[in-house]
Design an enzyme around this catalytic site. Structure first.
Site, PDB file in Angstrom:
ATOM      1  N   ASP A 294      37.345  -8.368  67.215  1.00 32.40           N
ATOM      2  CA  ASP A 294      36.130  -9.119  66.928  1.00 32.40           C
ATOM      3  C   ASP A 294      36.386 -10.566  67.358  1.00 32.40           C
ATOM      4  OD1 ASP A 294      33.620  -9.985  65.695  1.00 32.40           O
ATOM      5  OD2 ASP A 294      33.779  -8.174  64.457  1.00 32.40           O
TER       6      ASP A 294
ATOM      7  N   LYS B 245      51.214   5.862  58.009  1.00 32.12           N
ATOM      8  CA  LYS B 245      50.209   5.127  58.778  1.00 32.12           C
ATOM      9  C   LYS B 245      48.832   5.553  58.291  1.00 32.12           C
ATOM     10  CE  LYS B 245      48.668   6.060  63.032  1.00 32.12           C
ATOM     11  NZ  LYS B 245      47.182   5.884  63.035  1.00 32.12           N
TER      12      LYS B 245
ATOM     13  N   GLN C  74      44.967  13.601  72.571  1.00 31.12           N
ATOM     14  CA  GLN C  74      45.861  12.714  73.301  1.00 31.12           C
ATOM     15  C   GLN C  74      46.021  13.225  74.735  1.00 31.12           C
ATOM     16  OE1 GLN C  74      46.705  10.123  71.700  1.00 31.12           O
ATOM     17  NE2 GLN C  74      47.257  10.531  69.604  1.00 31.12           N
TER      18      GLN C  74
ATOM     19  N   ASP D  60      46.624   0.679  60.282  1.00 33.36           N
ATOM     20  CA  ASP D  60      46.175   0.794  61.676  1.00 33.36           C
ATOM     21  C   ASP D  60      44.655   0.636  61.753  1.00 33.36           C
ATOM     22  OD1 ASP D  60      46.181   1.253  64.390  1.00 33.36           O
ATOM     23  OD2 ASP D  60      46.295   3.439  64.200  1.00 33.36           O
TER      24      ASP D  60
ATOM     25  N   LYS E 291      43.130  -1.578  64.043  1.00 32.16           N
ATOM     26  CA  LYS E 291      42.752  -1.928  65.423  1.00 32.16           C
ATOM     27  C   LYS E 291      41.616  -2.959  65.430  1.00 32.16           C
ATOM     28  CE  LYS E 291      44.224   2.464  67.476  1.00 32.16           C
ATOM     29  NZ  LYS E 291      44.533   3.239  66.245  1.00 32.16           N
ATOM     30  N   LEU E 292      41.856  -4.078  64.798  1.00 26.91           N
ATOM     31  CA  LEU E 292      40.847  -5.129  64.679  1.00 26.91           C
ATOM     32  C   LEU E 292      40.450  -5.650  66.059  1.00 26.91           C
ATOM     33  CD1 LEU E 292      42.517  -7.030  61.720  1.00 26.91           C
ATOM     34  CD2 LEU E 292      40.588  -5.444  61.582  1.00 26.91           C
TER      35      LEU E 292
ATOM     36  N   ARG F 244      49.568  15.102  63.391  1.00 27.59           N
ATOM     37  CA  ARG F 244      49.160  16.495  63.222  1.00 27.59           C
ATOM     38  C   ARG F 244      50.319  17.488  63.140  1.00 27.59           C
ATOM     39  NH1 ARG F 244      45.613  14.436  67.280  1.00 27.59           N
ATOM     40  NH2 ARG F 244      43.501  14.098  66.504  1.00 27.59           N
TER      41      ARG F 244
ATOM     42  N   THR G 266      45.810   6.016  73.683  1.00 23.93           N
ATOM     43  CA  THR G 266      46.529   7.132  74.281  1.00 23.93           C
ATOM     44  C   THR G 266      45.633   8.264  74.750  1.00 23.93           C
ATOM     45  OG1 THR G 266      46.952   7.966  72.055  1.00 23.93           O
ATOM     46  CG2 THR G 266      48.718   6.724  73.113  1.00 23.93           C
TER      47      THR G 266
END
Length: 242
Positions: free
Chosen positions: A69, A34, A195, A64, A66-67, A216, A123
């Site tokens: 608009d 990702k 998170q 990823d 996260k569009l 992580r 999250t």
């Protein structure tokens, strides 16, 4: 060698050399990579190709971004990244039905192999954070509301915290693909963690997640390859027992 088909590793770095190294170390054990907004803003499509080239054959790719608009802009952005042919790409469900519909129609033409994932509530957000945005819903209620809008507009799946998986399955059944970040192995704290709505991998899969996003605990491990293989073995044991 153990490999899991349930995990995308989040490469939360802008270091191209590190990302290439991790691709060589980790992807033999996990479903895919990702790459998110930070990496894409620094390195663009060429950087993505560099990392994917270093990965194991047939590695999955989750873009990823996260569009969020106006509909025409989101549709244009999808056409622009179409050459990368990701397996998944994200947009914010909060952009509304018209935006998601424009994205879904564009994806059918330009990205037929790609599943459009609508991000519900991030999250890191607590109910206090939601109130600051003007929402009076609980996190679960807001996730369900956004999910319904996005799925009706043509999204193929959702990104949610693990705490909302059961509610989403109860409302929408097995059809939407659920991709779930906020996954934390129970081995201790993770440096820089932001998170707030989290579960272990086993809990999330039992609740009904299709894919997990874990970053992580693998990327920051002393030996990322070993960490990825241990995680894959853990998930494989969990799914075999289900």
């Amino acid at each position: 060698m153990t490999k899991s088909d349930k995990i995308f590793c989040a490469y939360d770095t802008t270091d191209l050399a590190l990302a290439r190294q991790r691709a060589q170390q980790i992807t033999p054990h996990l479903s895919g990579i990702k790459l998110g907004l930070e990496f894409f803003c620094r390195h663009g499509q060429e950087g993505v190709r560099t990392v994917l080239k270093a990965a194991a054959p047939e590695t999955g790719f989750f873009l990823d971004l996260k569009l969020h608009d106006i509909p025409n802009t989101v549709a244009g952005a999808l056409r622009a990244v179409a050459p990368l042919a990701p397996d998944f790409i994200t947009l914010h469900a909060a952009g509304g039905g018209a935006m998601v519909k424009a994205a879904a129609e564009t994806a059918k033409e330009a990205l037929p192999q790609t599943t459009l994932l609508a991000v519900t509530v991030l999250t890191h957000m607590t109910e206090k954070d939601l109130r600051e945005t003007g929402s009076t819903n609980t996190a679960e209620a807001q996730v369900l509301r956004l999910a319904e809008t996005a799925l009706e507009a043509g999204a193929g799946g959702l990104v949610c915290s693990p705490l909302e998986i059961s509610a989403l399955r109860g409302r929408f059944g097995d059809d939407p693909v659920l991709v779930v970040p906020g996954i934390r192995p129970d081995s201790g704290a993770v440096s820089g963690d932001d998170q707030s709505r989290v579960m272990t991998p086993e809990e999330a899969l039992e609740a009904g997640a299709d894919f997990l996003v874990i970053g992580r605990p693998v990327m920051q491990a002393e030996n990322p390859a070993d960490a990825a293989e241990r995680l894959a073995a853990r998930i494989s044991s969990c799914t075999a027992a289900a």
